[in-house]
Motif scaffolding. Structure first.
Motif, PDB file in Angstrom:
ATOM      1  N   GLN A  26     -36.065  29.923  66.204  1.00 28.94           N
ATOM      2  CA  GLN A  26     -35.943  31.370  66.050  1.00 28.94           C
ATOM      3  C   GLN A  26     -35.225  31.721  64.743  1.00 28.94           C
ATOM      4  O   GLN A  26     -35.663  32.601  63.998  1.00 28.94           O
ATOM      5  N   HIS A 142     -40.331  33.063  65.754  1.00 29.12           N
ATOM      6  CA  HIS A 142     -40.759  31.668  65.642  1.00 29.12           C
ATOM      7  C   HIS A 142     -41.284  31.404  64.240  1.00 29.12           C
ATOM      8  O   HIS A 142     -41.227  32.276  63.359  1.00 29.12           O
ATOM      9  N   SER A 258     -40.684  31.078  74.209  1.00 29.07           N
ATOM     10  CA  SER A 258     -41.072  30.590  72.885  1.00 29.07           C
ATOM     11  C   SER A 258     -42.535  30.166  72.854  1.00 29.07           C
ATOM     12  O   SER A 258     -43.275  30.528  71.930  1.00 29.07           O
TER      13      SER A 258
END
Length: 328
Positions: A26, A142, A258
């Motif tokens: 991140q 991401h 994610s």
């Protein structure tokens, strides 16, 4: 805070990384989206880092001595970090720099010293109250960009050519702290994904994760050719990013914010597998948001041809940093 535009100065940016791959991804995604030079500061913790932040306060007290020696002047203009354990470190850097460091925190750091952060990026599904320093985003930032996908497509070119199209990536997470991923779930998923691929005349590109655990055996046993599977811990390079780049469609388990966010970065038909009692409530809120905004659809075993805009909250966070830190 320095007005970098008028000063003609390139800001010194530190990215704080630790042993949690999700946090690192991140932070790196946001830093790379800024398109500015940055330094990576790898944090290693002592047992003290497990203490609550209201005890740690703003300090380097949770860092090993070998980490502390690299925390020296010149202090950064911007710090990008994620996770509770980085919060005392980021706050102490700002204190040492006499308040002139712009602190960016991915995910809420807790209530201790929350006003010291200049920007806190939290997902909508966390249902945090509004505040001046809060930016609400969809999913997790991401590192999956069009350039990254092109690079991975070139790297894995030809690797899956023996499998018929459409090639459907099956990205499997697993158990979380409060939810199990059972053998029955794994078998149901494997059988449904196999049926989807067979109905389309295609194949499966399967990868499991550390959290899949022993259910990976049940999953892989339930698959029927044609498919290729990479089990967590297998030798060789994990083809996860190659799957994202080269698959024609994606099925992803809903336990990982994610993985869902990365799958939705590809523009490809994306389906989320999340049966009852599998994903935590917050995750189901994310799934609902992704469905409503057209990034994904529920996995129901049928493959349709459709696309969507790429999703990456890193670009939204980077744009907000630029606006608030006077970078533009």
């Amino acid at each position: 805070m320095v007005d970098f535009t008028s000063a003609g100065k390139t800001p010194l940016i530190w990215v704080l990384t630790d042993d949690r791959a999700g946090n690192v991804s991140q932070c790196m995604g946001v830093a790379e989206a800024l398109n500015l030079p940055f330094d990576i500061k790898k944090l290693e913790y002592t047992a003290a880092a497990a203490l609550p932040n209201f005890i740690m306060m703003a300090s380097f007290g949770g860092l090993t001595e070998s980490t502390r020696v690299n925390m020296t002047m010149p202090w950064p203009d911007i710090v990008i970090a994620a996770g509770r354990r980085t919060a005392p470190v980021a706050r102490h850097i700002k204190k040492l720099n006499n308040g002139r460091t712009f602190l960016v925190q991915i995910m809420h750091p807790g209530n201790t010293g929350v006003d010291e952060f200049d920007l806190i990026a939290v997902p909508h599904h966390d249902s945090m109250p509004d505040a001046a320093n809060i930016l609400k985003i969809t999913g997790a930032p991401h590192r999956i960009t069009s350039a990254r996908l092109e690079k991975e497509a070139d790297r894995w070119k030809g690797a899956f050519d023996a499998l018929p199209s459409p090639r459907i990536a099956l990205l499997v997470g697993g158990a979380t702290k409060r939810r199990s991923f059972t053998d029955d779930m794994a078998r149901d998923l494997g059988q449904a994904a196999t049926a989807m691929a067979k109905a389309a005349g295609g194949s499966l590109l399967v990868t499991t994760s550390r959290r899949t655990g022993e259910a990976a055996d049940a999953l892989i046993a339930s698959l029927e050719p044609p498919f290729t599977a990479f089990r967590w811990g297998d030798e060789g390079d994990n083809p996860y990013f190659g799957y994202l780049a080269l698959a024609d469609a994606i099925v992803v388990t809903g336990d990982s914010v994610s993985m869902c966010s990365e799958a939705c970065a590809t523009r490809k038909p994306t389906y989320i597998y999340s049966p009852k009692r599998f994903a935590p409530h917050k995750h189901t809120l994310l799934h609902k948001e992704l469905f409503e905004r057209g990034y994904a659809r529920p996995f129901e075993g049928k493959l349709d041809v459709w696309d969507h805009e790429p999703l990456n909250a890193a670009t939204d966070v980077a744009a907000e940093i630029r606006k608030r830190a006077w970078l533009d």
